[in-house]
Scaffold this motif. Sequence first.
Motif, PDB file in Angstrom:
ATOM      1  N   GLU A 113       3.582   0.370   2.542  1.00  0.00           N
ATOM      2  CA  GLU A 113       4.334   1.521   3.048  1.00  0.00           C
ATOM      3  C   GLU A 113       3.433   2.735   3.175  1.00  0.00           C
ATOM      4  OE1 GLU A 113       8.107   3.420   4.135  1.00  0.00           O
ATOM      5  OE2 GLU A 113       7.304   1.364   4.104  1.00  0.00           O
ATOM      6  N   TYR A 114       2.538   2.931   2.208  1.00  0.00           N
ATOM      7  CA  TYR A 114       1.620   4.075   2.243  1.00  0.00           C
ATOM      8  C   TYR A 114       0.669   3.984   3.437  1.00  0.00           C
ATOM      9  CZ  TYR A 114      -2.137   7.238   0.763  1.00  0.00           C
ATOM     10  OH  TYR A 114      -3.078   8.244   0.711  1.00  0.00           O
ATOM     11  N   LEU A 115       0.200   2.765   3.751  1.00  0.00           N
ATOM     12  CA  LEU A 115      -0.724   2.583   4.869  1.00  0.00           C
ATOM     13  C   LEU A 115      -0.010   2.440   6.213  1.00  0.00           C
ATOM     14  CD1 LEU A 115      -3.281   0.076   3.265  1.00  0.00           C
ATOM     15  CD2 LEU A 115      -3.483   2.562   3.467  1.00  0.00           C
ATOM     16  N   SER A 116       1.319   2.365   6.187  1.00  0.00           N
ATOM     17  CA  SER A 116       2.132   2.238   7.410  1.00  0.00           C
ATOM     18  C   SER A 116       1.708   1.035   8.240  1.00  0.00           C
ATOM     19  CB  SER A 116       2.038   3.526   8.249  1.00  0.00           C
ATOM     20  OG  SER A 116       2.528   4.634   7.529  1.00  0.00           O
ATOM     21  N   ILE A 117       1.616  -0.124   7.597  1.00  0.00           N
ATOM     22  CA  ILE A 117       1.258  -1.355   8.300  1.00  0.00           C
ATOM     23  C   ILE A 117       2.357  -2.393   8.068  1.00  0.00           C
ATOM     24  CG2 ILE A 117      -1.239  -1.031   8.285  1.00  0.00           C
ATOM     25  CD1 ILE A 117      -1.428  -2.632   5.736  1.00  0.00           C
ATOM     26  N   PRO A 118       2.502  -3.359   8.992  1.00  0.00           N
ATOM     27  CA  PRO A 118       3.530  -4.394   8.820  1.00  0.00           C
ATOM     28  C   PRO A 118       3.332  -5.159   7.514  1.00  0.00           C
ATOM     29  CG  PRO A 118       2.636  -4.441  11.045  1.00  0.00           C
ATOM     30  CD  PRO A 118       1.773  -3.507  10.267  1.00  0.00           C
ATOM     31  N   ALA A 119       4.432  -5.463   6.849  1.00  0.00           N
ATOM     32  CA  ALA A 119       4.372  -6.137   5.556  1.00  0.00           C
ATOM     33  C   ALA A 119       4.907  -7.557   5.660  1.00  0.00           C
ATOM     34  CB  ALA A 119       5.167  -5.352   4.516  1.00  0.00           C
TER      35      ALA A 119
END
Length: 286
Positions: free
Chosen positions: A155-161
Amino acid sequence: MTIVRLLVSLLLFGSAEAGKLLVIPSDGSHWRGMKPIVEELGRRGNQVVVVIPDASLSMGPSDHTTTLSYPVPYTKAELEGNLAADLNNILSTDVSTDLARFQTFIFTLDFLKTFTVRNAESLLFNKDLMKKLKEYNFDAILTDPFEPVGVIVGEYLSIPAIYMQINHPCGVDTLAGQCPTPASYVPQPFTQFTDHMSFWQRSVNLVYTLLQPMACGSIFTQADEIASRLLQRKSSMVEIMSRAALWFMRFDFALEFPRPVMPNMIMIGATLSHKPNPLPEVSLYN
């Protein structure tokens, strides 16, 4: 091709298009189930970075990947001792009645509340490491939500999880994914029920189902506070996980009780299986 499609292609079809993947695993059997997939992704030319604590039960450098470690305020011996004591308390508890099983469930949630965030602050507030991870410009993160630190990093890096898990103790996959869980035939964790329940068992299972949001709220209390502090906004694990790109469920559908799953949930059982060696040739005439 996005990293999400890449992972599905690699697992199902064998595509070899490269991408950048961040991996934050959980310790023990969770890592052993994830490791073969992580190493295969690296072997096929993807840039795979695995982030682990410098003291753990089973994690260490893996083939075809880059390993980054961060310091934690405990040793491997201390981790083993504390974990053994807590697990012994859980496993030695009487579970012969519904009430005893419920008490064990509450005790387990309380244990996991602290255990699963033991590494969170050591990683999330390590400014040098977090800066380095941001500079990698990853396409996605693969993590096990059993330990919420990877969820928060994604979430902090704003990338798909992409989450890879077995069954979570509070069923956060069904809660976050808004997946239907009919209490009449989907047994909750720790009940020891099957998909064929008596009226009493269905009633008990219904109580567990209704308590599921409270159970997840309890187990993620500290994780929610840490996430809110890092992200500088009110956050919760359930809310963050609701935005998952994929859930890789580490079980075989043929061995599970029938239950609904969402379109972004993919079952990938037998990740610990190895290709068998050929049997030696034996002559019947010797």
